[in-house]
Scaffold this active site. Structure first.
Site, PDB file in Angstrom:
ATOM      1  N   ASP A 245      30.826  33.396  75.787  1.00  0.00           N
ATOM      2  CA  ASP A 245      31.392  32.630  74.681  1.00  0.00           C
ATOM      3  C   ASP A 245      32.147  31.400  75.193  1.00  0.00           C
ATOM      4  O   ASP A 245      32.939  31.498  76.139  1.00  0.00           O
ATOM      5  CB  ASP A 245      32.360  33.549  73.913  1.00  0.00           C
TER       6      ASP A 245
ATOM      7  N   GLU B 254      26.797  30.073  75.964  1.00  0.00           N
ATOM      8  CA  GLU B 254      27.029  29.226  74.795  1.00  0.00           C
ATOM      9  C   GLU B 254      27.393  27.855  75.351  1.00  0.00           C
ATOM     10  O   GLU B 254      28.553  27.513  75.533  1.00  0.00           O
ATOM     11  CB  GLU B 254      28.161  29.759  73.910  1.00  0.00           C
TER      12      GLU B 254
HETATM   13  C1  GLC Z   1      32.303  30.544  70.020  1.00  0.00           C
HETATM   14  C2  GLC Z   1      31.841  31.520  68.981  1.00  0.00           C
HETATM   15  C3  GLC Z   1      32.557  31.203  67.693  1.00  0.00           C
HETATM   16  C4  GLC Z   1      34.028  31.381  67.918  1.00  0.00           C
HETATM   17  C5  GLC Z   1      34.511  30.573  69.104  1.00  0.00           C
HETATM   18  C6  GLC Z   1      35.858  31.017  69.558  1.00  0.00           C
HETATM   19  O1  GLC Z   1      31.996  29.244  69.702  1.00  0.00           O
HETATM   20  O2  GLC Z   1      30.460  31.452  68.839  1.00  0.00           O
HETATM   21  O3  GLC Z   1      32.114  32.001  66.634  1.00  0.00           O
HETATM   22  O4  GLC Z   1      34.740  30.997  66.773  1.00  0.00           O
HETATM   23  O5  GLC Z   1      33.673  30.697  70.217  1.00  0.00           O
HETATM   24  O6  GLC Z   1      35.763  32.244  70.227  1.00  0.00           O
END
Ligand code: GLC
Length: 565
Positions: free
Chosen positions: A228, A288
């Site tokens: 993440d 991500e």
């Molecule tokens: C990432 C997740 C998102 C979340 C953020 C903070 O972008 O995909 O849903 O709000 O991280 O953890």
């Protein structure tokens, strides 16, 4: 007009078992297990509710493994299901090594893990490594005093002056990225919500504790992690102000170039170490990774393919129109990194692909078109639950209904992400068969037609198309291993390519326009002199001629065929 599916598939068997794969990192054709796997993101609050509280849970997921297997899924990525105050619906973790009671018990996890193994479905956990919840015991100790053992596990600083935060950084969730704590008279840094303090990855104790978290889950059978917000792991040690850009964002904050808190070079050093731990467990890391150009994407694979195996390519995902030239460019970029491409078209943070690409009149055809594209490209595909049904966004219309913190902070410019997180549509009973009780988010009206039960009976449904294309993907060597060869590159309406493998190839033709497009292919240059093709899968209303020189592509149609030399 109803489309007809034509499919010729021989029976196939997936020979490998997880235990074999765990022992053997590379298969006979030289693949890592994750290269040919289809991943499927499950937002656990919204997938299946087994205990009738209106919120999905692990036993709910367990009860749907047959469905997932039958669909053609090889691995599920479960969005965070750890104990959490749910400020950001689980992305604020208060204990990395347990399950939130709302989703079940640790025993339920073990049960799910063992059942998934029986289905040859791997489990990928969501690793929220940039920040914790303030309810995490590390933070509780950290905030207790300036000299506590965990003080330096987070980023604490004095303000510039009374009432003035340490610098000008703004939070991605609106407002300053600094929260003042009167107890110790300092500010802590949070890129996301106030309830998501950033960990200090420059502290070796943090690194060790977090690597141990990954070991804990590997020991419990997980096959990898989705990392993440990995771009944001490090901050400039001097906390320099970010350059301010003209204008304001949806939260009313000044636009900013996140020069000193986004994608710092240290991220790559850390990822190499995290990868070393993953490699000890034959695990995959999925990133991500919000990159803005091909070089940034390439960097995430690592100079020696020693960082993230599967950095998600959001540049592809952000082609928000049916534009063959734009897709061609992004595919070529992904192909040119030297890493294994990763294709995604939707997730829990973005408007569903059904709405982003749909024109309002041909959305089901377009959903098939998108699947016909991204599931036949060379690389790993990551699906988002419900995408296979043509699930649509159900955005809140009143501020008081919004659950997502960014929708609350940004209303009305930013309505938040509730719309893409609604309950999975299993059937046409109340609440779409997701739960016997009122779910935490409302299902859109389209659940009456777009649900698993109804679509399973309709050979022309989006779901049946997904099943067919996923089966082809598992079965056709050219779709697994073939090169990607772009065709007719000047065509602004039709995206076509060859997946070329040894003596055979799969031709994919996708009409991204609302008008019929006559197409003609001569594949001699690509080494295929045959004039005919054998249809594998199409949405064309009448069986296409076998002649490659004349294929009449109806609006938004898909044609996938096998050609031989
Ligand atoms: C990432 C997740 C998102 C979340 C953020 C903070 O972008 O995909 O849903 O709000 O991280 O953890």
């Amino acid at each position: 007009m109803l489309s007809k599916l034509t499919l010729s598939l021989a029976a196939f068997a997936f020979a490998s078992t997880l235990s074999d794969a765990q022992k053997t990192p590379v298969d006979a054709a030289g693949h890592q297990w994750w290269q040919n796997a289809v991943f499927y993101e499950i937002y656990p609050r919204s997938f299946a509710d087994s205990n009738g509280d209106g919120i999905g849970d692990l036993n709910g997921i367990d009860s749907k493994l047959d469905y997932l297997k039958n669909l053609g899924v090889d691995a599920i990525w479960i969005s965070p299901c750890y104990p959490s105050p749910q400020v950001d619906f689980g992305y604020d973790v208060s204990d990395y090594e347990n399950i939130d009671p709302m989703y079940g018990t640790f025993k339920d996890f073990e049960h799910l893990s063992s059942d998934a193994k029986k289905h040859d479905i791997r489990i990928i956990m969501d690793f929220v490594l940039n920040h914790t919840s303030p309810a995490h015991k590390w933070f509780q100790d950290s905030e207790s005093s300036r000299t506590s053992a965990h003080r330096d596990w987070y980023i604490w600083r004095d303000g510039k002056a009374p009432g003035i935060p340490p610098n000008n950084w703004v939070s991605g969730f609106g407002g300053s990225a600094w929260q003042f704590d009167p107890k110790t008279n300092q500010y802590y840094y949070h890129y996301f919500a106030v309830g998501q303090p950033d960990l200090n990855w420059r502290n070796p104790e943090v690194e060790k504790a977090m690597f141990d978290v990954t070991r804990f889950w590997y020991k419990h059978g997980v096959s990898g992690f989705r990392l993440d917000a990995v771009d944001l792991l490090f901050e400039d040690p001097n906390l320099r102000d970010n350059p301010v850009l003209p204008g304001k964002n949806d939260f009313g904050d000044p636009n900013m170039e996140n020069k000193y808190n986004d994608k710092l070079p240290e991220v790559h050093t850390e990822l190499k170490k995290l990868r070393t731990v993953a490699d000890e467990h034959n695990a995959v890391l999925i990133g991500e990774t919000y990159t803005s150009n091909r070089d940034e994407l390439k960097e995430y694979y690592g100079d020696h393919n020693d960082e993230i195996q599967l950095p998600m390519d959001f540049m592809f995902c952000e082609v928000n129109k049916l534009s063959p030239p734009d897709f061609r460019t992004q595919i070529a970029n992904a192909e040119s990194t030297g890493g294994w491409p990763v294709y995604v078209i939707s997730n829990h943070d973005m408007t569903r692909s059904y709405n982003r690409y749909g024109d309002g009149a041909h959305n089901d055809q377009i959903a098939k078109l998108m699947a016909g594209m991204y599931l036949t490209l060379r690389g790993t595909a990551i699906m988002y639950y419900g995408e296979e049904l043509g699930m649509e966004n159900n955005d809140p219309v009143r501020k008081e209904d919004v659950k997502d913190p960014i929708g609350i902070a940004g209303w009305p410019n930013e309505k938040g992400r509730d719309g893409e997180r609604t309950p999975m549509q299993w059937n046409d009973s109340p609440y779409a068969g997701f739960s016997p009780s009122k779910p935490w988010l409302p299902v859109p009206a389209s659940y009456k037609t777009h649900n698993v039960a109804a679509e399973s009976k309709d050979p022309d449904s989006v779901l049946e198309f997904y099943k067919h294309v996923l089966a082809l993907r598992h079965h056709e060597p050219a779709l697994l291993d073939g090169d990607y060869v772009a065709l007719n590159q000047d065509n602004a309406n039709v995206l076509s390519y060859l997946r070329r493998y040894k003596n055979e190839a799969v031709l994919v033709v996708l009409n991204m326009s609302a008008t019929t497009q006559p197409m003609s292919f001569n594949l001699a240059e690509q080494g295929f002199s045959a004039q005919t093709a054998a249809t594998l899968l199409t949405t064309l209303s009448s069986p296409p001629s076998r002649q490659l020189s004349s294929i009449n592509m109806e609006p938004f149609s898909v044609y996938i065929a096998k050609v031989t030399r």
